[in-house]
Design a protein around this motif. Structure first.
Motif, PDB file in Angstrom:
ATOM      1  N   LEU A 197       0.824  -1.201   0.000  1.00  0.00           N
ATOM      2  CA  LEU A 197       0.000   0.000   0.000  1.00  0.00           C
ATOM      3  C   LEU A 197       0.864   1.259   0.000  1.00  0.00           C
ATOM      4  O   LEU A 197       0.551   2.241  -0.670  1.00  0.00           O
ATOM      5  CB  LEU A 197      -0.935  -0.014   1.213  1.00  0.00           C
ATOM      6  CG  LEU A 197      -1.988   1.081   1.288  1.00  0.00           C
ATOM      7  CD1 LEU A 197      -2.870   1.036   0.045  1.00  0.00           C
ATOM      8  CD2 LEU A 197      -2.829   0.912   2.518  1.00  0.00           C
ATOM      9  N   ALA A 198       1.976   1.218   0.745  1.00  0.00           N
ATOM     10  CA  ALA A 198       2.862   2.389   0.790  1.00  0.00           C
ATOM     11  C   ALA A 198       3.410   2.714  -0.598  1.00  0.00           C
ATOM     12  O   ALA A 198       3.505   3.891  -0.977  1.00  0.00           O
ATOM     13  CB  ALA A 198       4.005   2.128   1.768  1.00  0.00           C
ATOM     14  N   ALA A 199       3.750   1.696  -1.376  1.00  0.00           N
ATOM     15  CA  ALA A 199       4.266   1.936  -2.727  1.00  0.00           C
ATOM     16  C   ALA A 199       3.197   2.565  -3.613  1.00  0.00           C
ATOM     17  O   ALA A 199       3.495   3.437  -4.439  1.00  0.00           O
ATOM     18  CB  ALA A 199       4.764   0.634  -3.330  1.00  0.00           C
ATOM     19  N   GLU A 200       1.953   2.147  -3.435  1.00  0.00           N
ATOM     20  CA  GLU A 200       0.877   2.737  -4.221  1.00  0.00           C
ATOM     21  C   GLU A 200       0.672   4.202  -3.861  1.00  0.00           C
ATOM     22  O   GLU A 200       0.459   5.041  -4.723  1.00  0.00           O
ATOM     23  CB  GLU A 200      -0.403   1.938  -4.027  1.00  0.00           C
ATOM     24  CG  GLU A 200      -0.323   0.556  -4.646  1.00  0.00           C
ATOM     25  CD  GLU A 200      -1.605  -0.229  -4.480  1.00  0.00           C
ATOM     26  OE1 GLU A 200      -2.650   0.375  -4.164  1.00  0.00           O
ATOM     27  OE2 GLU A 200      -1.555  -1.457  -4.685  1.00  0.00           O
ATOM     28  N   TRP A 201       0.742   4.540  -2.567  1.00  0.00           N
ATOM     29  CA  TRP A 201       0.619   5.933  -2.142  1.00  0.00           C
ATOM     30  C   TRP A 201       1.771   6.754  -2.693  1.00  0.00           C
ATOM     31  O   TRP A 201       1.580   7.884  -3.149  1.00  0.00           O
ATOM     32  CB  TRP A 201       0.564   6.045  -0.621  1.00  0.00           C
ATOM     33  CG  TRP A 201      -0.807   5.841  -0.083  1.00  0.00           C
ATOM     34  CD1 TRP A 201      -1.292   4.739   0.536  1.00  0.00           C
ATOM     35  CD2 TRP A 201      -1.899   6.765  -0.129  1.00  0.00           C
ATOM     36  NE1 TRP A 201      -2.604   4.920   0.865  1.00  0.00           N
ATOM     37  CE2 TRP A 201      -2.998   6.145   0.487  1.00  0.00           C
ATOM     38  CE3 TRP A 201      -2.045   8.046  -0.639  1.00  0.00           C
ATOM     39  CZ2 TRP A 201      -4.230   6.787   0.608  1.00  0.00           C
ATOM     40  CZ3 TRP A 201      -3.271   8.684  -0.511  1.00  0.00           C
ATOM     41  CH2 TRP A 201      -4.345   8.048   0.099  1.00  0.00           C
TER      42      TRP A 201
ATOM     43  N   VAL B 155      -4.724  12.052   1.298  1.00  0.00           N
ATOM     44  CA  VAL B 155      -4.155  11.765   2.621  1.00  0.00           C
ATOM     45  C   VAL B 155      -4.926  12.503   3.696  1.00  0.00           C
ATOM     46  O   VAL B 155      -5.239  11.946   4.750  1.00  0.00           O
ATOM     47  CB  VAL B 155      -2.649  12.133   2.662  1.00  0.00           C
ATOM     48  CG1 VAL B 155      -2.115  12.094   4.084  1.00  0.00           C
ATOM     49  CG2 VAL B 155      -1.859  11.207   1.759  1.00  0.00           C
ATOM     50  N   THR B 156      -5.278  13.745   3.436  1.00  0.00           N
ATOM     51  CA  THR B 156      -6.033  14.538   4.409  1.00  0.00           C
ATOM     52  C   THR B 156      -7.414  13.930   4.654  1.00  0.00           C
ATOM     53  O   THR B 156      -7.834  13.773   5.807  1.00  0.00           O
ATOM     54  CB  THR B 156      -6.179  15.989   3.904  1.00  0.00           C
ATOM     55  OG1 THR B 156      -4.884  16.515   3.641  1.00  0.00           O
ATOM     56  CG2 THR B 156      -6.894  16.849   4.927  1.00  0.00           C
ATOM     57  N   VAL B 157      -8.093  13.571   3.600  1.00  0.00           N
ATOM     58  CA  VAL B 157      -9.421  12.972   3.741  1.00  0.00           C
ATOM     59  C   VAL B 157      -9.324  11.630   4.467  1.00  0.00           C
ATOM     60  O   VAL B 157     -10.163  11.314   5.323  1.00  0.00           O
ATOM     61  CB  VAL B 157     -10.089  12.810   2.355  1.00  0.00           C
ATOM     62  CG1 VAL B 157     -11.322  11.937   2.432  1.00  0.00           C
ATOM     63  CG2 VAL B 157     -10.425  14.175   1.788  1.00  0.00           C
ATOM     64  N   SER B 158      -8.308  10.839   4.165  1.00  0.00           N
ATOM     65  CA  SER B 158      -8.121   9.561   4.857  1.00  0.00           C
ATOM     66  C   SER B 158      -7.890   9.765   6.342  1.00  0.00           C
ATOM     67  O   SER B 158      -8.448   9.044   7.178  1.00  0.00           O
ATOM     68  CB  SER B 158      -6.937   8.794   4.254  1.00  0.00           C
ATOM     69  OG  SER B 158      -7.190   8.474   2.923  1.00  0.00           O
ATOM     70  N   ALA B 159      -7.058  10.737   6.688  1.00  0.00           N
ATOM     71  CA  ALA B 159      -6.782  11.009   8.104  1.00  0.00           C
ATOM     72  C   ALA B 159      -8.047  11.463   8.821  1.00  0.00           C
ATOM     73  O   ALA B 159      -8.317  11.039   9.957  1.00  0.00           O
ATOM     74  CB  ALA B 159      -5.688  12.067   8.224  1.00  0.00           C
ATOM     75  N   ILE B 160      -8.841  12.302   8.187  1.00  0.00           N
ATOM     76  CA  ILE B 160     -10.094  12.766   8.798  1.00  0.00           C
ATOM     77  C   ILE B 160     -11.060  11.594   8.954  1.00  0.00           C
ATOM     78  O   ILE B 160     -11.733  11.468   9.989  1.00  0.00           O
ATOM     79  CB  ILE B 160     -10.712  13.893   7.960  1.00  0.00           C
ATOM     80  CG1 ILE B 160      -9.843  15.151   8.071  1.00  0.00           C
ATOM     81  CG2 ILE B 160     -12.140  14.183   8.399  1.00  0.00           C
ATOM     82  CD1 ILE B 160     -10.227  16.256   7.117  1.00  0.00           C
ATOM     83  N   ALA B 161     -11.127  10.722   7.957  1.00  0.00           N
ATOM     84  CA  ALA B 161     -12.028   9.564   8.033  1.00  0.00           C
ATOM     85  C   ALA B 161     -11.618   8.632   9.168  1.00  0.00           C
ATOM     86  O   ALA B 161     -12.473   8.120   9.897  1.00  0.00           O
ATOM     87  CB  ALA B 161     -12.027   8.811   6.704  1.00  0.00           C
TER      88      ALA B 161
END
Length: 78
Positions: free
Chosen positions: A38-42, A57-63
């Motif tokens: 997953l890290a490689a995809e990011w 990344v921001t939306v993921s952190a908020i979720a």
């Protein structure tokens, strides 16, 4: 190729036991070669489009931060 197409190919070919094992080994090796962490995809997303990736990344952190309170609230309503 999805599961249905693979299943249809098996029934059309009707491979013997040794052939099936060889095919399984080759398919597994192919799938593992295509697996990426997953890290490689990011990192790939950041390389291609850094600004939208920062938004993801921001939306993921908020979720992740909002999920426990929302789950608690939903369970309280039930």
């Amino acid at each position: 190729m999805n599961d249905e197409a693979l299943s249809n190919a098996w029934t059309a070919l009707e491979p013997a036991g040794d052939q099936r094992r060889r095919i399984d080994v080759r398919v597994s090796a192919w799938l593992e070669a295509r697996d990426t962490p997953l890290a490689a995809e990011w990192l790939e997303i950041f390389r291609v489009a850094p600004v939208p990736a920062l938004g993801h990344v921001t939306v993921s952190a908020i979720a992740i931060a909002a999920a426990p309170p929302l789950v608690w609230f939903a369970s309280a309503l039930i």
